[in-house]
Design a protein around this motif. Structure first.
Motif, short mmCIF file in Angstrom:
data_model
loop_
_atom_site.label_atom_id
_atom_site.label_comp_id
_atom_site.label_asym_id
_atom_site.label_seq_id
_atom_site.Cartn_x
_atom_site.Cartn_y
_atom_site.Cartn_z
N PRO A 118 -1.08 2.86 -18.46
CA PRO A 118 -1.69 1.65 -17.87
C PRO A 118 -1.12 1.33 -16.48
CG PRO A 118 -1.11 1.25 -20.16
CD PRO A 118 -0.53 2.58 -19.81
N VAL A 119 0.19 1.55 -16.29
CA VAL A 119 0.80 1.30 -14.96
C VAL A 119 0.16 2.23 -13.92
CG1 VAL A 119 2.94 1.44 -13.61
CG2 VAL A 119 2.99 0.44 -15.88
N LEU A 120 -0.05 3.49 -14.32
CA LEU A 120 -0.67 4.47 -13.42
C LEU A 120 -2.09 4.05 -13.08
CD1 LEU A 120 -0.66 7.27 -12.01
CD2 LEU A 120 -1.46 8.23 -14.16
N THR A 121 -2.85 3.64 -14.09
CA THR A 121 -4.24 3.22 -13.86
C THR A 121 -4.25 2.04 -12.88
OG1 THR A 121 -4.67 3.83 -16.14
CG2 THR A 121 -6.37 2.52 -15.05
N PHE A 122 -3.35 1.08 -13.10
CA PHE A 122 -3.27 -0.06 -12.19
C PHE A 122 -2.92 0.43 -10.77
CE2 PHE A 122 -0.75 -3.21 -9.90
CZ PHE A 122 -1.66 -4.26 -9.85
N GLY A 123 -1.95 1.35 -10.68
CA GLY A 123 -1.50 1.87 -9.37
C GLY A 123 -2.65 2.52 -8.60
N ILE A 124 -3.48 3.28 -9.33
CA ILE A 124 -4.61 3.96 -8.67
C ILE A 124 -5.61 2.93 -8.16
CG2 ILE A 124 -6.59 5.50 -9.04
CD1 ILE A 124 -4.83 7.03 -11.08
N ILE A 125 -5.98 1.99 -9.03
CA ILE A 125 -6.98 0.98 -8.64
C ILE A 125 -6.44 0.14 -7.47
CG2 ILE A 125 -8.27 -1.09 -9.41
CD1 ILE A 125 -8.27 0.21 -12.24
N TYR A 126 -5.18 -0.26 -7.58
CA TYR A 126 -4.55 -1.08 -6.54
C TYR A 126 -4.58 -0.36 -5.18
CZ TYR A 126 -1.10 -3.95 -4.16
OH TYR A 126 -0.47 -4.76 -3.26
N HIS A 127 -4.21 0.93 -5.19
CA HIS A 127 -4.13 1.71 -3.96
C HIS A 127 -5.51 1.77 -3.28
CE1 HIS A 127 -1.96 4.54 -1.42
NE2 HIS A 127 -2.99 5.38 -1.46
N PHE A 128 -6.56 2.02 -4.08
CA PHE A 128 -7.89 2.13 -3.49
C PHE A 128 -8.43 0.77 -3.03
CE2 PHE A 128 -7.85 6.34 -5.44
CZ PHE A 128 -8.34 7.08 -4.38
N VAL A 129 -8.21 -0.27 -3.84
CA VAL A 129 -8.72 -1.60 -3.45
C VAL A 129 -8.00 -2.08 -2.18
CG1 VAL A 129 -8.89 -4.03 -4.15
CG2 VAL A 129 -9.49 -2.23 -5.77
N MET A 130 -6.68 -1.89 -2.13
CA MET A 130 -5.92 -2.31 -0.94
C MET A 130 -6.35 -1.56 0.30
SD MET A 130 -4.08 -4.80 -1.25
CE MET A 130 -2.62 -5.11 -0.34
N ALA A 131 -6.73 -0.27 0.13
CA ALA A 131 -7.19 0.53 1.28
C ALA A 131 -8.44 -0.11 1.85
CB ALA A 131 -7.48 1.96 0.84
N LEU A 132 -9.35 -0.55 0.98
CA LEU A 132 -10.59 -1.18 1.45
C LEU A 132 -10.28 -2.51 2.12
CD1 LEU A 132 -12.96 -0.44 -1.58
CD2 LEU A 132 -12.91 0.71 0.64
N VAL A 133 -9.39 -3.29 1.50
CA VAL A 133 -9.03 -4.61 2.05
C VAL A 133 -8.41 -4.43 3.44
CG1 VAL A 133 -7.54 -6.64 1.77
CG2 VAL A 133 -8.75 -5.71 -0.21
N LEU A 134 -7.44 -3.52 3.55
CA LEU A 134 -6.75 -3.30 4.83
C LEU A 134 -7.73 -2.87 5.92
CD1 LEU A 134 -3.39 -1.49 4.00
CD2 LEU A 134 -3.68 -3.44 5.51
N THR A 135 -8.64 -1.93 5.58
CA THR A 135 -9.61 -1.46 6.57
C THR A 135 -10.51 -2.60 7.02
OG1 THR A 135 -9.56 0.64 5.41
CG2 THR A 135 -11.29 0.38 7.04
N ALA A 136 -11.00 -3.38 6.04
CA ALA A 136 -11.90 -4.49 6.38
C ALA A 136 -11.18 -5.50 7.27
CB ALA A 136 -12.39 -5.15 5.11
N ARG A 137 -9.93 -5.83 6.94
CA ARG A 137 -9.16 -6.81 7.75
C ARG A 137 -8.90 -6.27 9.15
NH1 ARG A 137 -6.71 -11.62 4.87
NH2 ARG A 137 -7.81 -11.39 2.92
N MET A 149 0.85 -1.20 0.00
CA MET A 149 0.00 0.00 0.00
C MET A 149 0.89 1.26 0.00
SD MET A 149 -3.26 0.76 0.59
CE MET A 149 -3.99 2.36 0.67
N ALA A 150 1.93 1.22 0.85
CA ALA A 150 2.84 2.36 0.94
C ALA A 150 3.60 2.56 -0.37
CB ALA A 150 3.83 2.15 2.09
N LEU A 151 4.04 1.45 -0.98
CA LEU A 151 4.77 1.56 -2.25
C LEU A 151 3.88 2.16 -3.33
CD1 LEU A 151 6.98 -1.61 -2.89
CD2 LEU A 151 7.69 0.70 -2.26
N SER A 152 2.62 1.69 -3.40
CA SER A 152 1.72 2.25 -4.42
C SER A 152 1.45 3.72 -4.13
CB SER A 152 0.42 1.44 -4.53
OG SER A 152 -0.29 1.48 -3.32
N GLY A 153 1.37 4.08 -2.84
CA GLY A 153 1.19 5.49 -2.47
C GLY A 153 2.38 6.33 -2.91
N MET A 154 3.59 5.79 -2.71
CA MET A 154 4.80 6.52 -3.11
C MET A 154 4.82 6.72 -4.64
SD MET A 154 7.62 4.78 -0.72
CE MET A 154 8.23 5.59 0.75
N PHE A 155 4.40 5.68 -5.34
CA PHE A 155 4.34 5.77 -6.79
C PHE A 155 3.35 6.87 -7.21
CE2 PHE A 155 1.93 4.30 -10.59
CZ PHE A 155 2.92 4.55 -11.54
#
Ligand code: HEM
Length: 226
Positions: free
Chosen positions: A66-85, A17-23
């Motif tokens: 495409p890498v940026l699009t993936f990075g944005i989606i990944y960051h938001f999905v991981m945020a939801l996963v982390l919060t739920a966990r 999550m932090a790496l995608s945020g840094m990106f």
């Protein structure tokens, strides 16, 4: 940790999550630098040249975008996963838990500020990105290298849009005020000598980047009134 792989563990997810945020923060610097050229006193010629380069360079279009699009989606999905966990791991709050005393508003509301940024993305893509994609890849319109600056001026002549953007940029600031420095902690950067400098630099980054975006939107709005 024994049963889970590094990226499947809670620490691994925080790390990713932090790496995608840094990106995404590095994208923000480039995006701000490109858009700041619209403030140059040259009737938009530098901004047009920069936008044309960014919009037609194949490495940027077909690899980085495409890498940026993936990075944005990944960051938001991981945020939801982390919060739920985290909620699942600790469903009942500690009796002595006093969130306001133990953490900042920013750190407790990352999902709220992140959600507003996501809503901003929708507006922003409708404003700038979708029309560009439509022009280039659906209509196959001939390239007009002078079109970028007048489009930007036109978009920021609307006070409702400018207000919505400014609100989103303030929330981006709140998001970054916690996220920027926390990302260094999550990747394990912990150094007695350099951590205070990293914290100060993160704070300035979190303030200056959104202020730069606000300046652009507000400048073009007031310019449209003259
Ligand atoms: C005054 C502020 C801003 C202006 C003038 C601006 C302008 C633009 C323009 C013109 C594009 C289309 C580029 C193209 O594909 O040709 C774009 C795309 C994009 N913007 Fe912004 N932007 C601003 C702020 C932001 C902020 C604060 C964020 C993130 C929080 C952001 C995220 C994006 C993303 C993810 C894209 C799509 C990827 C890309 O094409 O680069 N923008 N922006």
């Amino acid at each position: 940790m024994a049963k889970e792989s590094l990226l499947g563990s809670s620490i691994g997810r925080k790390f990713a999550m932090a790496l995608s945020g840094m990106f995404l923060m590095s994208f923000l610097i480039i995006h701000l630098a490109c858009n700041l050229t619209s403030l140059f006193p040259d009737d938009g010629s530098t901004y047009n040249a920069v936008s044309e380069f960014m919009g037609y360079n194949w490495i940027i279009q077909y690899i980085l975008q495409p890498v940026l699009t993936f990075g944005i989606i990944y960051h938001f999905v991981m945020a939801l996963v982390l919060t739920a966990r985290n909620k699942k791991a600790r469903p009942v709050k500690y009796a002595m838990n006093s969130p306001a005393a133990n953490s900042s508003w920013m750190s407790r509301n990352m999902l709220v500020t992140g959600g507003v940024i996501l809503a901003f993305f929708l507006l922003h893509f409708i404003d700038f990105w979708f029309p560009e994609m439509n022009l280039k890849y659906i209509e196959f319109a001939p390239n007009d290298p002078e079109r970028f600056f007048p489009e930007l001026q036109h978009k920021f002549s609307n006070p409702i849009r400018v207000t919505a953007y400014v609100i989103a940029f303030v929330l981006l600031m709140l998001h970054l005020l916690h996220g920027a420095q926390s990302s260094f902690q999550s990747v394990g950067f912990n150094n007695k000598k350099y951590t205070p400098t990293v914290k100060t630099a993160s704070k300035w980054f979190a303030i200056l980047v959104p202020v730069g975006f606000i300046l652009i939107a507000v400048y073009h709005y007031f310019n449209s009134l003259m």
